[in-house]
Every structure is written in C-alpha cells, then in structure tokens.
Write a protein that holds these residues in place. Structure first.
Motif, PDB file in Angstrom:
ATOM      1  N   LYS A  51       0.837  -1.209   0.000  1.00 34.37           N
ATOM      2  CA  LYS A  51       0.000   0.000   0.000  1.00 34.37           C
ATOM      3  C   LYS A  51       0.869   1.255   0.000  1.00 34.37           C
ATOM      4  O   LYS A  51       0.567   2.239  -0.673  1.00 34.37           O
ATOM      5  N   GLN A  52       1.961   1.217   0.744  1.00 37.41           N
ATOM      6  CA  GLN A  52       2.887   2.350   0.788  1.00 37.41           C
ATOM      7  C   GLN A  52       3.493   2.581  -0.599  1.00 37.41           C
ATOM      8  O   GLN A  52       3.598   3.718  -1.053  1.00 37.41           O
ATOM      9  N   GLN A  53       3.877   1.511  -1.266  1.00 34.85           N
ATOM     10  CA  GLN A  53       4.462   1.633  -2.602  1.00 34.85           C
ATOM     11  C   GLN A  53       3.462   2.223  -3.586  1.00 34.85           C
ATOM     12  O   GLN A  53       3.828   3.043  -4.426  1.00 34.85           O
ATOM     13  N   ALA A  54       2.208   1.809  -3.486  1.00 36.13           N
ATOM     14  CA  ALA A  54       1.173   2.347  -4.376  1.00 36.13           C
ATOM     15  C   ALA A  54       0.999   3.848  -4.151  1.00 36.13           C
ATOM     16  O   ALA A  54       0.853   4.613  -5.104  1.00 36.13           O
ATOM     17  N   ALA A  55       1.059   4.266  -2.893  1.00 34.21           N
ATOM     18  CA  ALA A  55       0.898   5.689  -2.570  1.00 34.21           C
ATOM     19  C   ALA A  55       2.109   6.503  -3.026  1.00 34.21           C
ATOM     20  O   ALA A  55       1.958   7.624  -3.511  1.00 34.21           O
ATOM     21  N   LEU A  56       3.298   5.942  -2.896  1.00 32.97           N
ATOM     22  CA  LEU A  56       4.521   6.661  -3.269  1.00 32.97           C
ATOM     23  C   LEU A  56       4.759   6.655  -4.777  1.00 32.97           C
ATOM     24  O   LEU A  56       5.374   7.560  -5.318  1.00 32.97           O
ATOM     25  N   GLY A  57       4.320   5.590  -5.450  1.00 33.58           N
ATOM     26  CA  GLY A  57       4.588   5.449  -6.882  1.00 33.58           C
ATOM     27  C   GLY A  57       6.025   5.012  -7.126  1.00 33.58           C
ATOM     28  O   GLY A  57       6.835   4.917  -6.198  1.00 33.58           O
ATOM     29  N   LYS A  58       6.366   4.725  -8.363  1.00 35.20           N
ATOM     30  CA  LYS A  58       7.729   4.376  -8.791  1.00 35.20           C
ATOM     31  C   LYS A  58       8.260   3.062  -8.232  1.00 35.20           C
ATOM     32  O   LYS A  58       9.458   2.846  -8.178  1.00 35.20           O
ATOM     33  N   TYR A  59       7.401   2.142  -7.808  1.00 35.21           N
ATOM     34  CA  TYR A  59       7.875   0.876  -7.230  1.00 35.21           C
ATOM     35  C   TYR A  59       7.291  -0.335  -7.945  1.00 35.21           C
ATOM     36  O   TYR A  59       7.218  -1.407  -7.388  1.00 35.21           O
ATOM     37  N   ARG A  60       6.881  -0.191  -9.196  1.00 35.98           N
ATOM     38  CA  ARG A  60       6.278  -1.314  -9.926  1.00 35.98           C
ATOM     39  C   ARG A  60       7.254  -2.476 -10.095  1.00 35.98           C
ATOM     40  O   ARG A  60       6.850  -3.628 -10.153  1.00 35.98           O
ATOM     41  N   HIS A  61       8.547  -2.193 -10.154  1.00 32.32           N
ATOM     42  CA  HIS A  61       9.576  -3.238 -10.322  1.00 32.32           C
ATOM     43  C   HIS A  61       9.667  -4.159  -9.103  1.00 32.32           C
ATOM     44  O   HIS A  61      10.087  -5.300  -9.212  1.00 32.32           O
ATOM     45  N   TRP A  62       9.285  -3.672  -7.946  1.00 33.63           N
ATOM     46  CA  TRP A  62       9.446  -4.433  -6.710  1.00 33.63           C
ATOM     47  C   TRP A  62       8.634  -5.720  -6.719  1.00 33.63           C
ATOM     48  O   TRP A  62       9.103  -6.760  -6.270  1.00 33.63           O
ATOM     49  N   THR A  63       7.412  -5.664  -7.218  1.00 32.84           N
ATOM     50  CA  THR A  63       6.522  -6.823  -7.173  1.00 32.84           C
ATOM     51  C   THR A  63       7.149  -8.035  -7.861  1.00 32.84           C
ATOM     52  O   THR A  63       7.184  -9.128  -7.305  1.00 32.84           O
ATOM     53  N   ALA A  64       7.671  -7.830  -9.068  1.00 31.76           N
ATOM     54  CA  ALA A  64       8.290  -8.943  -9.810  1.00 31.76           C
ATOM     55  C   ALA A  64       9.517  -9.472  -9.067  1.00 31.76           C
ATOM     56  O   ALA A  64       9.717 -10.692  -8.966  1.00 31.76           O
ATOM     57  N   ALA A  65      10.330  -8.575  -8.534  1.00 27.31           N
ATOM     58  CA  ALA A  65      11.540  -8.992  -7.810  1.00 27.31           C
ATOM     59  C   ALA A  65      11.167  -9.766  -6.546  1.00 27.31           C
ATOM     60  O   ALA A  65      11.790 -10.786  -6.215  1.00 27.31           O
ATOM     61  N   TYR A  66      10.136  -9.308  -5.833  1.00 25.24           N
ATOM     62  CA  TYR A  66       9.729  -9.983  -4.605  1.00 25.24           C
ATOM     63  C   TYR A  66       9.077 -11.337  -4.910  1.00 25.24           C
ATOM     64  O   TYR A  66       9.282 -12.304  -4.182  1.00 25.24           O
ATOM     65  N   MET A  67       8.322 -11.413  -5.990  1.00 22.67           N
ATOM     66  CA  MET A  67       7.721 -12.696  -6.389  1.00 22.67           C
ATOM     67  C   MET A  67       8.825 -13.716  -6.698  1.00 22.67           C
ATOM     68  O   MET A  67       8.721 -14.881  -6.307  1.00 22.67           O
ATOM     69  N   ARG A  68       9.893 -13.285  -7.380  1.00 26.52           N
ATOM     70  CA  ARG A  68      11.020 -14.187  -7.649  1.00 26.52           C
ATOM     71  C   ARG A  68      11.677 -14.641  -6.352  1.00 26.52           C
ATOM     72  O   ARG A  68      12.046 -15.804  -6.201  1.00 26.52           O
ATOM     73  N   LYS A  69      11.810 -13.722  -5.399  1.00 24.86           N
ATOM     74  CA  LYS A  69      12.402 -14.055  -4.103  1.00 24.86           C
ATOM     75  C   LYS A  69      11.551 -15.089  -3.373  1.00 24.86           C
ATOM     76  O   LYS A  69      12.071 -16.055  -2.810  1.00 24.86           O
ATOM     77  N   CYS A  70      10.243 -14.898  -3.387  1.00 26.49           N
ATOM     78  CA  CYS A  70       9.336 -15.855  -2.745  1.00 26.49           C
ATOM     79  C   CYS A  70       9.428 -17.222  -3.412  1.00 26.49           C
ATOM     80  O   CYS A  70       9.468 -18.251  -2.735  1.00 26.49           O
ATOM     81  N   LEU A  71       9.470 -17.246  -4.738  1.00 26.68           N
ATOM     82  CA  LEU A  71       9.574 -18.497  -5.477  1.00 26.68           C
ATOM     83  C   LEU A  71      10.866 -19.227  -5.123  1.00 26.68           C
ATOM     84  O   LEU A  71      10.864 -20.433  -4.867  1.00 26.68           O
ATOM     85  N   LYS A  72      11.959 -18.480  -5.067  1.00 24.49           N
ATOM     86  CA  LYS A  72      13.258 -19.068  -4.733  1.00 24.49           C
ATOM     87  C   LYS A  72      13.259 -19.669  -3.330  1.00 24.49           C
ATOM     88  O   LYS A  72      13.821 -20.731  -3.093  1.00 24.49           O
ATOM     89  N   LYS A  73      12.580 -18.994  -2.395  1.00 19.33           N
ATOM     90  CA  LYS A  73      12.547 -19.467  -1.010  1.00 19.33           C
ATOM     91  C   LYS A  73      11.361 -20.400  -0.738  1.00 19.33           C
ATOM     92  O   LYS A  73      11.127 -20.784   0.394  1.00 19.33           O
ATOM     93  N   LYS A  74      10.608 -20.706  -1.792  1.00 17.69           N
ATOM     94  CA  LYS A  74       9.439 -21.582  -1.693  1.00 17.69           C
ATOM     95  C   LYS A  74       8.423 -21.074  -0.676  1.00 17.69           C
ATOM     96  O   LYS A  74       7.855 -21.821   0.114  1.00 17.69           O
ATOM     97  N   ALA A  75       8.214 -19.755  -0.713  1.00 18.35           N
ATOM     98  CA  ALA A  75       7.260 -19.104   0.182  1.00 18.35           C
ATOM     99  C   ALA A  75       6.083 -18.584  -0.636  1.00 18.35           C
ATOM    100  O   ALA A  75       6.261 -18.111  -1.756  1.00 18.35           O
ATOM    101  N   LYS A  76       4.918 -18.672  -0.066  1.00 10.73           N
ATOM    102  CA  LYS A  76       3.727 -18.172  -0.731  1.00 10.73           C
ATOM    103  C   LYS A  76       3.621 -16.673  -0.450  1.00 10.73           C
ATOM    104  O   LYS A  76       3.562 -16.268   0.716  1.00 10.73           O
ATOM    105  N   PRO A  77       3.612 -15.823  -1.508  1.00 12.45           N
ATOM    106  CA  PRO A  77       3.514 -14.384  -1.258  1.00 12.45           C
ATOM    107  C   PRO A  77       2.158 -14.006  -0.673  1.00 12.45           C
ATOM    108  O   PRO A  77       1.160 -14.679  -0.921  1.00 12.45           O
ATOM    109  N   VAL A  78       2.117 -12.928   0.094  1.00  6.49           N
ATOM    110  CA  VAL A  78       0.868 -12.488   0.689  1.00  6.49           C
ATOM    111  C   VAL A  78      -0.087 -12.051  -0.427  1.00  6.49           C
ATOM    112  O   VAL A  78       0.344 -11.685  -1.519  1.00  6.49           O
ATOM    113  N   PRO A  79      -1.398 -12.116  -0.187  1.00  2.54           N
ATOM    114  CA  PRO A  79      -2.375 -11.793  -1.234  1.00  2.54           C
ATOM    115  C   PRO A  79      -2.171 -10.423  -1.888  1.00  2.54           C
ATOM    116  O   PRO A  79      -2.366 -10.270  -3.088  1.00  2.54           O
TER     117      PRO A  79
END
Length: 88
Positions: A51-79
């Motif tokens: 929510k903070q990223q959406a309010a600040l803007g300029k953080y669209r790249h984070w989602t893809a990077a964090y999804m890759r991190k979750c996949l690598k660690k075999k963790a289910k990302p939060v909704p």
C-alpha cells in the motif's frame, strides 16, 4: 509453508525522501521488520508496504523482484503481492 521473506530486494539506496529506491522501506521500517517474530505480523507488514508503494509510486519493479524471491525461497507471497502482480 516457508516463512515470509523480507521485502528487501537488496538495492538499499535511500534516495527517495528516506525511502529505499528498491523496496520503499525506510531504515526504521527495515529495523522493525527484522524484529518481527510472528508470521502474521510479517505478512501484515508486507501488505502495508504494498500500500505504501502504491501511494509513493515508482515501485512497480518491486513486485516482480519480490515474487522471484518468494519463489526461490518456496514461500507463498501475501495476497496483496499476488494482486499487485496480476495488476502489473
């Protein structure tokens, strides 16, 4: 299920008014996340960060990077992360 990984994506440059250009956390927020013990608190923190990223803007790249991190660690990302990934 694996533990919720840190929202940090290893950029760590605090140039946007004290917010990291990679994940949007401030130094205080990074310290706070490290101190969280309960999994539900970590998930709530990541939800707040999306929510903070959406309010600040300029953080669209984070989602893809964090999804890759979750996949690598075999963790289910939060909704909120999954929803942001679908919207991107």
């Amino acid at each position: 299920m694996a533990k919720t990984p840190s929202p940090c994506i290893s950029v760590c440059k605090f140039k946007r008014q004290g917010h990291c250009i990679g994940c949007s956390m401030t130094k205080a927020q990074k310290s706070l996340y490290k101190g969280l013990k309960k999994e539900s608190h970590k998930q709530a923190f990541v939800d707040m960060l999306v929510k903070q990223q959406a309010a600040l803007g300029k953080y669209r790249h984070w989602t893809a990077a964090y999804m890759r991190k979750c996949l690598k660690k075999k963790a289910k990302p939060v909704p909120a992360v999954r929803d942001a990934a679908k919207a991107a």
